[in-house]
Design a protein around this motif. Structure first.
Motif, PDB file in Angstrom:
ATOM      1  N   GLU A 156      27.924   8.583 -39.534  1.00  0.00           N
ATOM      2  CA  GLU A 156      28.876   8.696 -38.671  1.00  0.00           C
ATOM      3  C   GLU A 156      28.346   7.875 -37.541  1.00  0.00           C
ATOM      4  N   LEU A 157      26.622   7.338 -37.289  1.00  0.00           N
ATOM      5  CA  LEU A 157      26.349   6.452 -36.330  1.00  0.00           C
ATOM      6  C   LEU A 157      26.162   5.727 -36.594  1.00  0.00           C
ATOM      7  N   THR A 158      26.723   4.904 -37.493  1.00  0.00           N
ATOM      8  CA  THR A 158      27.063   3.771 -38.053  1.00  0.00           C
ATOM      9  C   THR A 158      27.424   2.453 -37.254  1.00  0.00           C
ATOM     10  N   VAL A 159      28.061   3.569 -36.490  1.00  0.00           N
ATOM     11  CA  VAL A 159      29.169   2.503 -35.563  1.00  0.00           C
ATOM     12  C   VAL A 159      27.811   2.016 -34.754  1.00  0.00           C
ATOM     13  N   HIS A 160      27.199   2.525 -34.210  1.00  0.00           N
ATOM     14  CA  HIS A 160      26.234   2.100 -33.096  1.00  0.00           C
ATOM     15  C   HIS A 160      25.337   0.858 -33.536  1.00  0.00           C
ATOM     16  N   ASP A 161      25.890  -0.124 -34.960  1.00  0.00           N
ATOM     17  CA  ASP A 161      24.901  -0.966 -35.606  1.00  0.00           C
ATOM     18  C   ASP A 161      26.231  -2.244 -34.617  1.00  0.00           C
ATOM     19  N   MET A 162      25.650  -2.463 -33.578  1.00  0.00           N
ATOM     20  CA  MET A 162      26.713  -4.180 -33.357  1.00  0.00           C
ATOM     21  C   MET A 162      26.454  -5.365 -34.092  1.00  0.00           C
ATOM     22  N   ARG A 163      25.644  -5.394 -34.772  1.00  0.00           N
ATOM     23  CA  ARG A 163      25.633  -6.156 -36.291  1.00  0.00           C
ATOM     24  C   ARG A 163      27.362  -6.723 -36.846  1.00  0.00           C
ATOM     25  N   VAL A 164      27.630  -5.448 -36.845  1.00  0.00           N
ATOM     26  CA  VAL A 164      29.067  -5.039 -37.786  1.00  0.00           C
ATOM     27  C   VAL A 164      30.132  -5.723 -36.898  1.00  0.00           C
ATOM     28  N   TRP A 165      29.991  -5.296 -35.489  1.00  0.00           N
ATOM     29  CA  TRP A 165      30.728  -5.133 -34.447  1.00  0.00           C
ATOM     30  C   TRP A 165      30.980  -6.654 -34.055  1.00  0.00           C
ATOM     31  N   GLY A 166      29.652  -7.267 -34.259  1.00  0.00           N
ATOM     32  CA  GLY A 166      29.971  -8.544 -33.877  1.00  0.00           C
ATOM     33  C   GLY A 166      30.130  -9.649 -32.599  1.00  0.00           C
ATOM     34  N   PRO A 167      29.526 -10.969 -32.359  1.00  0.00           N
ATOM     35  CA  PRO A 167      29.538 -11.209 -30.636  1.00  0.00           C
ATOM     36  C   PRO A 167      30.915 -11.076 -29.924  1.00  0.00           C
ATOM     37  N   SER A 168      31.942 -11.039 -30.975  1.00  0.00           N
ATOM     38  CA  SER A 168      33.447 -11.919 -29.818  1.00  0.00           C
ATOM     39  C   SER A 168      33.724  -9.584 -29.455  1.00  0.00           C
ATOM     40  N   HIS A 169      32.655  -8.790 -29.874  1.00  0.00           N
ATOM     41  CA  HIS A 169      33.004  -7.037 -28.771  1.00  0.00           C
ATOM     42  C   HIS A 169      32.190  -7.226 -28.054  1.00  0.00           C
ATOM     43  N   GLN A 170      30.541  -8.168 -27.862  1.00  0.00           N
ATOM     44  CA  GLN A 170      29.608  -7.787 -27.211  1.00  0.00           C
ATOM     45  C   GLN A 170      29.217  -8.086 -25.824  1.00  0.00           C
ATOM     46  N   LEU A 171      29.178  -7.342 -24.737  1.00  0.00           N
ATOM     47  CA  LEU A 171      30.203  -8.273 -23.272  1.00  0.00           C
ATOM     48  C   LEU A 171      29.042  -9.667 -23.254  1.00  0.00           C
ATOM     49  N   GLY A 172      27.251  -9.187 -23.556  1.00  0.00           N
ATOM     50  CA  GLY A 172      26.482 -10.274 -23.758  1.00  0.00           C
ATOM     51  C   GLY A 172      26.820 -11.724 -24.488  1.00  0.00           C
ATOM     52  N   SER A 173      27.644 -11.320 -25.149  1.00  0.00           N
ATOM     53  CA  SER A 173      27.566 -12.336 -26.189  1.00  0.00           C
ATOM     54  C   SER A 173      29.029 -13.493 -25.821  1.00  0.00           C
ATOM     55  N   LEU A 174      29.669 -12.591 -24.890  1.00  0.00           N
ATOM     56  CA  LEU A 174      30.753 -13.524 -25.256  1.00  0.00           C
ATOM     57  C   LEU A 174      30.930 -14.959 -23.709  1.00  0.00           C
ATOM     58  N   SER A 175      31.755 -15.528 -24.110  1.00  0.00           N
ATOM     59  CA  SER A 175      31.033 -17.389 -23.483  1.00  0.00           C
ATOM     60  C   SER A 175      31.164 -16.722 -21.927  1.00  0.00           C
ATOM     61  N   PRO A 176      30.511 -17.767 -20.964  1.00  0.00           N
ATOM     62  CA  PRO A 176      30.763 -17.558 -19.741  1.00  0.00           C
ATOM     63  C   PRO A 176      32.833 -16.981 -19.261  1.00  0.00           C
ATOM     64  N   GLU A 177      33.320 -17.704 -19.288  1.00  0.00           N
ATOM     65  CA  GLU A 177      34.486 -18.340 -19.042  1.00  0.00           C
ATOM     66  C   GLU A 177      35.223 -15.989 -19.849  1.00  0.00           C
ATOM     67  N   LEU A 178      35.041 -16.118 -20.853  1.00  0.00           N
ATOM     68  CA  LEU A 178      35.802 -14.803 -21.212  1.00  0.00           C
ATOM     69  C   LEU A 178      34.693 -13.288 -20.732  1.00  0.00           C
ATOM     70  N   ARG A 179      33.914 -13.554 -20.707  1.00  0.00           N
ATOM     71  CA  ARG A 179      33.055 -12.457 -19.595  1.00  0.00           C
ATOM     72  C   ARG A 179      33.559 -12.257 -18.038  1.00  0.00           C
ATOM     73  N   GLU A 180      33.690 -13.438 -17.299  1.00  0.00           N
ATOM     74  CA  GLU A 180      34.274 -13.542 -16.124  1.00  0.00           C
ATOM     75  C   GLU A 180      35.610 -12.342 -16.390  1.00  0.00           C
ATOM     76  N   ARG A 181      36.057 -12.798 -17.258  1.00  0.00           N
ATOM     77  CA  ARG A 181      37.212 -12.545 -17.466  1.00  0.00           C
ATOM     78  C   ARG A 181      37.131 -11.046 -17.580  1.00  0.00           C
ATOM     79  N   ALA A 182      36.547 -10.340 -18.726  1.00  0.00           N
ATOM     80  CA  ALA A 182      36.233  -9.059 -19.289  1.00  0.00           C
ATOM     81  C   ALA A 182      36.084  -8.207 -17.852  1.00  0.00           C
ATOM     82  N   LEU A 183      34.854  -8.447 -16.620  1.00  0.00           N
ATOM     83  CA  LEU A 183      34.959  -8.160 -15.744  1.00  0.00           C
ATOM     84  C   LEU A 183      35.361  -7.777 -14.420  1.00  0.00           C
TER      85      LEU A 183
END
Length: 633
Positions: free
Chosen positions: A68-95
């Protein structure tokens, strides 16, 4: 860099904010997981919206101690779904971009702290042993119940600026204030957040769960967990949460006489869980440090075996915490109540649907096939049917290929009707509705019991939701709410669906000590631990058949439903019956006529074709006729 991005980068919990905040750009969604607020369930929901299959997470070799807790493995989510790994432009959009739903959930600080301490420290999750195992306040393996409370209070006393620092017991508003969130919900009112999320993504969130106890924490928080000193500490440390989110300050609680005997029986399970957590941590570390080939495969297999053992301890072993039996005043020993959870044999995972029926032969062909498709097993308790109900049920089970997971029991005693007759019948009598309920549910062989009526018809939405829930409920302690809508059946071709009523009752619960029924004024009442959390099935999961040619109020000893506010739903049903019996032309607000097509029975037509097509219209109609349910609290 925007002010919003700068705050996230410089925050004391910046690693959590940047690596754990989930972003779904295509959905314009941002979710900040605040630990111990049910975020595991929300993450699974977002993973589905992101198109990430469960199997990908279950192959994780991270340090999570359950699947159940494996959903917390951020390696599976990948950088495209992590705020800190987004491009500056996409990160600014998200925020900063308008039209996004940026949300988080919070929880009562007192309950959250108990949950975090128990699941992470007492039960020895590997990272927390590594980080804090040498601290003087780290909990011992308890030898008696008093050790649990004493060690929890020692931990609370250590909190503060110089105390243990971890996001799992961080001040929640310091996390939520770090990002420009548009919504901060409380898990105690999660329906508001799920409604907002469904409206934002524009689709039904089938199987959406009300987050609850994501980790296998067994011991409920006693009412006296906080003494005066511990309460003062929590009120000081978490003052920002109390002020920001409106939770009441903690007060020293009264003695909890039930808690120690319950916990005494759970201590072996606590030891077993802690041992398995430790072993999983060792094996997981070996896998992550580069062991390959056959040895790595053997290690992964052993981790899976331990996870299965862990689930067994959590959902089954803990449920058999103490022996229990109830005798009836009539001396009918064959019908004394002996709970299956109290036996030595382990419970099987999953739901058992329990139908208490009398003369439901006509309805069961619309009920049982879909129920067999949704749950592990079905138990039918017949209370003196004269229309062949048991035989019809057995035939339907055979036709569905479910005969091996279907059982019929007979309860041969008359049962008091709801209302004054029930009130006047002793709770320990075989004629009591309360006793009948407890006897029926005492036979459940699985880890969860599902109450079902002989006139309740699952839709495909409900089937999918119950299937999804099977794995969720095995990792925690939940009760399940299911909205059901009355369907008044005039004949094979015509019916009337009542969108005014969304009967939201508790329909499923853990099959374990403490989950029983007691006597109330008009009917039986569920009496469950306060620690239980709730999962809400989506709207239109189920319809409840009301045949216009059947006396739907025969199980009531008094049909005056104006005497109590508790019978408002029955007043509505009586109003609808009377209106349809009069002429059927002047329908009450919220009632919608349905006519089937091409000779299809109207019940099958409603569940399989009409409801999926009309969900949006019915949702709008429900809002129109029941605006009181949609006002923000």
């Amino acid at each position: 860099m925007t002010d919003e991005a700068r705050r996230a980068d410089t925050h004391p919990h910046s690693e959590h904010l940047l690596s754990r905040t989930i972003v779904l750009p295509d959905r314009k969604l941002l979710f900040l997981p605040v630990p111990k607020t049910g975020c595991t369930s929300v993450l699974w929901l977002l993973a589905r919206l992101a198109g990430l299959p469960r199997e990908r997470f279950e192959r994780s070799t991270g340090g999570e101690v359950t699947r159940e807790l494996t959903v917390h493995d951020m390696r599976v989510w990948g950088p495209s779904h992590q705020l800190g790994s987004l491009s500056p432009e996409l990160r600014e959009r998200a925020l900063t971009e308008p039209g996004w739903l940026r949300f988080a959930l919070v929880r009562d600080p007192a309950a959250r702290l108990w949950s975090a301490w128990q699941s992470k420290l007492l039960l020895r999750e590997p990272r927390f042993v590594h980080d804090f195992g040498a601290e003087p306040w780290f909990p011992r393996m308890p030898g008696k119940p008093d050790d649990v409370v004493a060690d929890f209070r020692r931990f609370v006393a250590a909190l503060g600026p110089s105390g243990p620092h971890d996001v799992h017991w961080a001040v929640q508003h310091e996390l939520t204030d770090a990002l420009p969130l548009t919504h901060v919900g409380r898990i105690e009112r999660l329906d508001e957040t799920l409604t907002l999320l469904a409206e934002h993504v524009g689709e039904e969130l089938t199987g959406a769960a009300r987050p609850g106890r994501d980790n296998p924490a067994l011991i409920r928080m006693p009412s006296d967990a906080y003494d005066a000193e511990a309460a003062a500490t929590v009120n000081h440390v978490y003052r920002g949460d109390f002020d920001a989110f409106g939770y009441p300050a903690v007060e020293a609680g009264p003695a909890d006489e039930r808690w120690a005997p319950e916990t005494e029986q759970l201590l072996p399970a606590v030891h077993a869980l802690a041992d398995r957590h430790s072993r999983i941590g060792v094996l997981g570390l070996a896998v992550r440090e580069g062991i390959t080939g056959d040895e790595a495969q053997r290690l992964r297999q052993r981790v899976r075996e331990l996870e299965r053992e862990l689930t067994g301890v959590t959902a089954a072993g803990a449920g058999r915490a103490a022996k229990a039996a109830i005798v009836n005043r009539e001396g009918e020993s064959a019908f004394d109540i002996s709970w299956r959870w109290a036996e030595d044999a382990p419970l099987q995972p999953g739901f058992t649907a329990v139908l208490r029926v009398k003369n439901e032969a006509n309805a069961l062909p619309f009920v049982l096939p879909w129920l067999f498709a949704a749950v592990r097993s079905v138990l039918l308790v017949d209370n003196g049917s004269t229309d062949g109900t048991p035989e019809v049920a057995q035939r339907l089970a055979a036709e569905a290929g479910a005969a091996d997971r279907f059982e019929v029991l007979t309860y041969p005693f008359s049962v008091s009707r709801c209302g004054p007759e029930h009130l006047g019948t002793a709770a320990d009598s075989i004629h009591s509705l309360t006793y009948f309920y407890n006897w029926a549910f005492s036979h459940v062989p699985t880890t969860y019991a599902l109450k079902w009526d002989g006139d309740m018809v699952l839709t495909d939405t409900g089937i999918a939701a119950l299937r999804d829930l099977e794995w969720q409920t095995e990792t925690g302690e939940f009760v399940v709410v299911m909205p059901r809508y009355p369907l008044y059946v005039a004949n094979d071709n015509t019916a009337y669906l009542d969108a005014w009523v969304a009967n939201r009752e508790y329909w499923a619960w853990p099959n374990r000590k403490g989950y029983e029924h007691s006597k109330a004024f008009e009917w039986e009442l569920s009496t469950w631990p306060e620690a239980g959390r709730t999962i809400s099935l989506p709207d239109w999961s189920c319809v409840e058949l009301k045949h216009l040619d059947v006396d739907e109020f025969a199980h009531w000893s008094d049909a005056d439903f104006t005497a109590s506010g508790r019978t408002s739903r029955k007043r509505r049903e009586l109003e609808v019956f009377q209106a349809l019996a009069a002429d059927g032309q002047r329908l009450p607000d919220g009632l919608v006529r349905v006519d089937s097509t091409d000779g299809v029975n109207v019940i099958d037509y409603v569940r399989s074709e009409w409801l999926p097509q009309e969900k949006s219209r019915l949702r709008a109609l429900h809002r129109e006729v029941r605006p009181d349910l949609y006002r923000r609290r």
